[in-house]
Design an enzyme around this catalytic site. Structure first.
Site, mmCIF file in Angstrom:
data_model
loop_
_atom_site.group_PDB
_atom_site.id
_atom_site.type_symbol
_atom_site.label_atom_id
_atom_site.label_comp_id
_atom_site.label_asym_id
_atom_site.label_seq_id
_atom_site.Cartn_x
_atom_site.Cartn_y
_atom_site.Cartn_z
ATOM 1 N N LYS A 28 0.808 -1.223 0.000
ATOM 2 C CA LYS A 28 0.000 0.000 0.000
ATOM 3 C C LYS A 28 0.841 1.273 0.000
ATOM 4 O O LYS A 28 0.347 2.347 -0.325
ATOM 5 C CB LYS A 28 -0.986 -0.040 1.155
ATOM 6 C CG LYS A 28 -2.027 -1.141 0.957
ATOM 7 C CD LYS A 28 -3.229 -0.984 1.850
ATOM 8 C CE LYS A 28 -4.356 -1.914 1.452
ATOM 9 N NZ LYS A 28 -4.097 -3.329 1.789
HETATM 10 C C1 LIG Z 1 -4.816 -4.371 1.282
HETATM 11 C C2 LIG Z 1 -4.153 -5.676 1.160
HETATM 12 C C3 LIG Z 1 -4.605 -6.644 0.249
HETATM 13 C C4 LIG Z 1 -5.839 -6.445 -0.597
HETATM 14 O O1 LIG Z 1 -5.651 -5.450 -1.560
HETATM 15 P P1 LIG Z 1 -6.903 -4.870 -2.379
HETATM 16 O O2 LIG Z 1 -6.324 -3.852 -3.271
HETATM 17 O O3 LIG Z 1 -7.822 -4.285 -1.349
HETATM 18 O O4 LIG Z 1 -7.517 -5.994 -3.092
HETATM 19 C C5 LIG Z 1 -3.883 -7.822 0.127
HETATM 20 N N1 LIG Z 1 -2.788 -8.066 0.892
HETATM 21 C C6 LIG Z 1 -2.340 -7.158 1.778
HETATM 22 C C7 LIG Z 1 -1.154 -7.500 2.598
HETATM 23 C C8 LIG Z 1 -2.989 -5.932 1.947
HETATM 24 O O5 LIG Z 1 -2.540 -5.053 2.839
#
Ligand SMILES: *Cc1c(COP(=O)(O)O)cnc(C)c1O
Length: 458
Positions: free
Chosen positions: A109
């Site tokens: 993220k």
């Molecule tokens: C947020 C997250 C996801 C999911 O991502 P999306 O874009 O919401 O589908 C998967 N793995 C981790 C470690 C995350 O932090």
């Protein structure tokens, strides 16, 4: 490039407007008016992630920023990564693991949120305004948002976390930040309670100062998607000689999958996109049974994917299935989740061209972690393991797969204790976390109490 809503009522918006607005006024999600095309030969010729991002980001920002301004932002955006080119790649036979967790909060993220925060700040500076970031998190969004915004004095972040299933590491990443513009609010309630409070706050806006923006950092923010599109082209840059790649992506809110789909629409050759979920299987039910209906959230060992609905999925319905028919899209999503979504079968069949899906329960997630550790001495985080399942199965048939590795395993230490696997490398982001003092402000899920607190600190 201008933007419009998937539900048709909000249109002709420039990049800065949708950046600062988040959700469209009609409740829809913003989409670019067309898919800009990328020159693959140019991508092949680049030697770093940032150079690739410089080919992608300006395609979306030109309505608000000059090319030079955007390039300046892209060059200084991604910071505190522990890998010389931000992303690592590990290859096991026909499976490549795209390591996206080398950023300051050890999850992918950071890519989207650091880009969004840099553009937030640019707009605030040029308009001489301030902003409040208000978000709810069930795991990694909160820490990435806090980290991305903390160095900008014009932004104050208030992040709500539920008493839920997030790991202690994830919680401490938010509660141990010592910065006067960051507040972690622990809510006695569920993630859905937190999200409802955030939604109400966005409706009422009764705590904002004059000339103050209220900013959304959840994954519907288009700028996060832009940041993520860049690493799919990076994967192509690094791996294109393997043939048309399949991507397997661990999914919650569908942001990362939609970024992959966007890259494809912009010219990235892809064979199949595999949508990988844990027991929270709304997306798998859609792709396997044409059933998109909300159910209760199950707690799993991959907590960052514990969701009941996938907010970015509306974008795929709109663009891929409905060929951008906003009236049809509005009819479906205005009445969701009360009315589940089921496409007519011909429309639904389109998925065969590009998508597959898989659902992996906790037991199988652990098995995959153990297998990969035994065979290769490599430790997958539980989210990545969910996506590795289908890739491992299908790569045997000669299909090259890229698995998106979305978090560092050290964020979820409990599962490795249980499996008897020792994590022998701790990213800088997570060092000393358990020695630091936590600062959490605890509230019931009560709007007025929370707003009082925001007012006192605004
Ligand atoms: C947020 C997250 C996801 C999911 O991502 P999306 O874009 O919401 O589908 C998967 N793995 C981790 C470690 C995350 O932090």
């Amino acid at each position: 490039m201008l933007y419009h809503s998937t539900r048709g009522k909000d249109s002709d918006k420039d990049f800065a407007s949708i950046l600062m607005q988040g959700l469209a006024e009609d409740g829809g999600l913003f989409m670019p008016d067309y898919w800009p095309q990328v020159d693959l030969d140019e991508i092949k010729s680049k030697t770093s992630f940032v150079d690739i991002a410089k080919c992608i980001v300006p395609l979306f920002t030109s309505s608000s920023f000059s090319h030079d301004e955007t390039i300046g932002i892209v060059e200084s955006t991604w910071h505190d990564f522990e890998h010389q080119d931000l992303i690592g790649i590990k290859e096991f036979n026909s499976v490549a693991i795209l390591e996206l967790f080398h950023g300051p909060t050890a999850a992918f993220k950071d890519f989207g949120l650091q880009l969004a925060a840099a553009f937030f700040n640019q707009v605030l500076e040029s308009e001489n305004k301030t902003a409040i970031v208000l978000g709810a998190t069930s795991g990694d969004t909160g820490s990435a948002a806090i980290d991305a915004c903390r160095s900008y004095d014009r932004i104050k972040s208030f992040i709500m976390l539920p008493n839920g299933n997030m790991s202690e590491v994830q919680r401490r990443q938010m509660s141990t930040i010592k910065a006067s513009n960051v507040f972690a609010l622990r809510i006695n309630g569920t993630f859905d309670d937190c999200q409802d409070l955030v939604k109400l706050a966005f409706k009422k806006r009764d705590f904002l100062n004059t000339d103050q923006y209220l900013l959304a950092v959840n994954s519907i923010n288009w700028t996060r998607i832009i940041g993520q599109i860049c690493y799919y082209f990076y994967a192509y840059n690094q791996l294109h000689n393997k043939g048309n790649i399949n991507f397997s992506i661990p999914t919650g809110n569908f942001g990362n999958v939609f970024a992959c789909y966007s890259a494809h629409k912009m010219g990235l050759p892809i064979n199949k996109i595999s949508v990988a979920v844990n027991n929270n299987d709304i997306l798998h039910r859609f792709f396997s049974d044409n059933d998109y209906s909300k159910q209760i959230v199950h707690e799993t060992v991959s907590p960052s994917m514990d969701i009941s609905v996938a907010s970015n999925f509306e974008r795929l319905i709109y663009d891929f299935f409905l060929d951008r028919d906003s009236a049809k899209c509005a009819a479906m999503f205005d009445n969701f989740p009360a009315n589940p979504i089921e496409l007519n079968s011909k429309t639904w069949q389109k998925k065969e061209k590009l998508f597959s899906s898989s659902k992996v329960n906790d037991l199988d997630t652990k098995k995959i972690i153990q297998e990969i550790h035994q065979s290769y001495g490599y430790i997958l985080d539980p989210h990545t393991a969910v996506a590795a399942s289908e890739a491992l199965r299908k790569s045997d048939q000669g299909n090259p797969y890229v698995v998106l590795s979305t978090a560092h395993p050290a964020k979820f230490p409990k599962i490795y204790e249980e499996l008897g696997i020792e994590i022998n490398f701790l990213p800088a982001a997570l060092k000393g976390l358990f020695q630091k003092e936590e600062s959490l402000h605890t509230f019931d899920a009560d709007y007025n109490q929370i707003i009082n607190f925001i007012n006192l600190n605004n």
